[in-house]
Design a protein around this motif. Sequence first.
Motif, PDB file in Angstrom:
ATOM      1  N   PRO A   4       0.826  -1.210   0.000  1.00 31.13           N
ATOM      2  CA  PRO A   4       0.000   0.000   0.000  1.00 31.13           C
ATOM      3  C   PRO A   4       0.863   1.265   0.000  1.00 31.13           C
ATOM      4  O   PRO A   4       1.995   1.267   0.479  1.00 31.13           O
ATOM      5  CB  PRO A   4      -0.796  -0.120   1.302  1.00 31.13           C
ATOM      6  N   VAL A   5       0.290   2.325  -0.540  1.00 27.96           N
ATOM      7  CA  VAL A   5       0.957   3.618  -0.625  1.00 27.96           C
ATOM      8  C   VAL A   5       0.101   4.649   0.090  1.00 27.96           C
ATOM      9  O   VAL A   5      -1.117   4.687  -0.092  1.00 27.96           O
ATOM     10  CB  VAL A   5       1.142   4.050  -2.100  1.00 27.96           C
ATOM     11  N   THR A   6       0.748   5.466   0.906  1.00 28.00           N
ATOM     12  CA  THR A   6       0.081   6.606   1.534  1.00 28.00           C
ATOM     13  C   THR A   6       0.558   7.865   0.833  1.00 28.00           C
ATOM     14  O   THR A   6       1.754   8.026   0.582  1.00 28.00           O
ATOM     15  CB  THR A   6       0.421   6.683   3.036  1.00 28.00           C
ATOM     16  N   VAL A   7      -0.374   8.747   0.511  1.00 28.21           N
ATOM     17  CA  VAL A   7      -0.047  10.006  -0.140  1.00 28.21           C
ATOM     18  C   VAL A   7      -0.525  11.145   0.746  1.00 28.21           C
ATOM     19  O   VAL A   7      -1.643  11.110   1.274  1.00 28.21           O
ATOM     20  CB  VAL A   7      -0.722  10.109  -1.528  1.00 28.21           C
ATOM     21  N   LEU A   8       0.346  12.136   0.917  1.00 31.04           N
ATOM     22  CA  LEU A   8      -0.027  13.373   1.602  1.00 31.04           C
ATOM     23  C   LEU A   8       0.035  14.482   0.559  1.00 31.04           C
ATOM     24  O   LEU A   8       1.079  14.696  -0.060  1.00 31.04           O
ATOM     25  CB  LEU A   8       0.937  13.680   2.743  1.00 31.04           C
ATOM     26  N   ALA A   9      -1.080  15.159   0.356  1.00 34.24           N
ATOM     27  CA  ALA A   9      -1.143  16.275  -0.589  1.00 34.24           C
ATOM     28  C   ALA A   9      -1.501  17.537   0.193  1.00 34.24           C
ATOM     29  O   ALA A   9      -2.629  17.681   0.670  1.00 34.24           O
ATOM     30  CB  ALA A   9      -2.161  16.000  -1.680  1.00 34.24           C
ATOM     31  N   HIS A  10      -0.532  18.425   0.341  1.00 38.59           N
ATOM     32  CA  HIS A  10      -0.713  19.676   1.084  1.00 38.59           C
ATOM     33  C   HIS A  10      -1.012  20.808   0.110  1.00 38.59           C
ATOM     34  O   HIS A  10      -0.310  20.948  -0.904  1.00 38.59           O
ATOM     35  CB  HIS A  10       0.572  20.037   1.844  1.00 38.59           C
ATOM     36  N   PHE A  11      -1.999  21.631   0.419  1.00 44.46           N
ATOM     37  CA  PHE A  11      -2.289  22.773  -0.430  1.00 44.46           C
ATOM     38  C   PHE A  11      -3.016  23.851   0.364  1.00 44.46           C
ATOM     39  O   PHE A  11      -3.579  23.599   1.434  1.00 44.46           O
ATOM     40  CB  PHE A  11      -3.086  22.356  -1.672  1.00 44.46           C
ATOM     41  N   ARG A  12      -2.957  25.074  -0.179  1.00 49.08           N
ATOM     42  CA  ARG A  12      -3.562  26.232   0.479  1.00 49.08           C
ATOM     43  C   ARG A  12      -4.408  26.982  -0.544  1.00 49.08           C
ATOM     44  O   ARG A  12      -3.921  27.369  -1.608  1.00 49.08           O
ATOM     45  CB  ARG A  12      -2.474  27.148   1.035  1.00 49.08           C
ATOM     46  N   ALA A  13      -5.676  27.204  -0.214  1.00 49.45           N
ATOM     47  CA  ALA A  13      -6.585  27.939  -1.091  1.00 49.45           C
ATOM     48  C   ALA A  13      -6.399  29.442  -0.914  1.00 49.45           C
ATOM     49  O   ALA A  13      -6.081  29.914   0.184  1.00 49.45           O
ATOM     50  CB  ALA A  13      -8.034  27.571  -0.762  1.00 49.45           C
ATOM     51  N   LYS A  14      -6.596  30.174  -1.986  1.00 52.89           N
ATOM     52  CA  LYS A  14      -6.692  31.627  -1.858  1.00 52.89           C
ATOM     53  C   LYS A  14      -7.988  31.893  -1.101  1.00 52.89           C
ATOM     54  O   LYS A  14      -9.025  31.271  -1.394  1.00 52.89           O
ATOM     55  CB  LYS A  14      -6.745  32.284  -3.235  1.00 52.89           C
ATOM     56  N   PRO A  15      -7.969  32.789  -0.115  1.00 57.68           N
ATOM     57  CA  PRO A  15      -9.179  33.015   0.689  1.00 57.68           C
ATOM     58  C   PRO A  15     -10.425  33.303  -0.141  1.00 57.68           C
ATOM     59  O   PRO A  15     -11.507  32.813   0.172  1.00 57.68           O
ATOM     60  CB  PRO A  15      -8.798  34.197   1.581  1.00 57.68           C
ATOM     61  N   GLU A  16     -10.265  34.065  -1.206  1.00 57.69           N
ATOM     62  CA  GLU A  16     -11.423  34.424  -2.032  1.00 57.69           C
ATOM     63  C   GLU A  16     -11.927  33.249  -2.879  1.00 57.69           C
ATOM     64  O   GLU A  16     -13.003  33.321  -3.475  1.00 57.69           O
ATOM     65  CB  GLU A  16     -11.097  35.628  -2.933  1.00 57.69           C
ATOM     66  N   HIS A  17     -11.170  32.154  -2.924  1.00 52.85           N
ATOM     67  CA  HIS A  17     -11.579  30.969  -3.687  1.00 52.85           C
ATOM     68  C   HIS A  17     -11.788  29.740  -2.802  1.00 52.85           C
ATOM     69  O   HIS A  17     -11.868  28.621  -3.310  1.00 52.85           O
ATOM     70  CB  HIS A  17     -10.544  30.651  -4.776  1.00 52.85           C
ATOM     71  N   TRP A  94       4.403   7.797   0.702  1.00 53.06           N
ATOM     72  CA  TRP A  94       4.946   7.136   1.889  1.00 53.06           C
ATOM     73  C   TRP A  94       4.613   5.655   1.865  1.00 53.06           C
ATOM     74  O   TRP A  94       3.588   5.250   1.338  1.00 53.06           O
ATOM     75  CB  TRP A  94       4.342   7.760   3.153  1.00 53.06           C
ATOM     76  N   THR A  95       5.465   4.877   2.501  1.00 47.21           N
ATOM     77  CA  THR A  95       5.238   3.447   2.694  1.00 47.21           C
ATOM     78  C   THR A  95       5.223   3.189   4.196  1.00 47.21           C
ATOM     79  O   THR A  95       6.106   3.649   4.922  1.00 47.21           O
ATOM     80  CB  THR A  95       6.359   2.617   2.040  1.00 47.21           C
ATOM     81  N   GLU A  96       4.217   2.462   4.636  1.00 48.40           N
ATOM     82  CA  GLU A  96       4.089   2.151   6.062  1.00 48.40           C
ATOM     83  C   GLU A  96       5.253   1.277   6.510  1.00 48.40           C
ATOM     84  O   GLU A  96       5.676   0.371   5.796  1.00 48.40           O
ATOM     85  CB  GLU A  96       2.772   1.430   6.318  1.00 48.40           C
ATOM     86  N   VAL A  97       5.736   1.565   7.707  1.00 47.43           N
ATOM     87  CA  VAL A  97       6.813   0.788   8.309  1.00 47.43           C
ATOM     88  C   VAL A  97       6.260   0.131   9.564  1.00 47.43           C
ATOM     89  O   VAL A  97       5.681   0.794  10.413  1.00 47.43           O
ATOM     90  CB  VAL A  97       8.015   1.697   8.690  1.00 47.43           C
ATOM     91  N   GLU A  98       6.430  -1.161   9.646  1.00 46.15           N
ATOM     92  CA  GLU A  98       6.011  -1.882  10.850  1.00 46.15           C
ATOM     93  C   GLU A  98       7.257  -2.238  11.642  1.00 46.15           C
ATOM     94  O   GLU A  98       8.099  -3.001  11.172  1.00 46.15           O
ATOM     95  CB  GLU A  98       5.223  -3.131  10.484  1.00 46.15           C
ATOM     96  N   LEU A  99       7.375  -1.647  12.804  1.00 46.39           N
ATOM     97  CA  LEU A  99       8.510  -1.926  13.673  1.00 46.39           C
ATOM     98  C   LEU A  99       8.072  -2.892  14.752  1.00 46.39           C
ATOM     99  O   LEU A  99       6.959  -2.841  15.245  1.00 46.39           O
ATOM    100  CB  LEU A  99       9.005  -0.634  14.299  1.00 46.39           C
TER     101      LEU A  99
END
Length: 105
Positions: A4-17, A94-99
Amino acid sequence: MSVPVTVLAHFRAKPEHLADVQTALAELIAATRQEAGCLSYVLHVAQDDPTAFVMIERWASPEALKAHFAQPHTQAALARIPPWLAEDVRISRWTEVELTRPEPV
């Protein structure tokens, strides 16, 4: 066997949008959650900034993620949303790591 793959997508909207971004994301989320291989697709907003978002995605495999980016609804969102953003989207995979816990001595 694919992992499995984990994806983090960070973004910021313009306040007026902000409303435009939220509407487009609601449509994207509804369609994406129906895709084969989508384990989880959840939008989060920063507690101290209503324009800052992170999408936390879990995909069954890299192939499922690749198929997601080829979907018409994903392509439409990728074309539609950027003008409404204050900065470029930052995507990391990201890939999950099991410790295991060490055995007590």
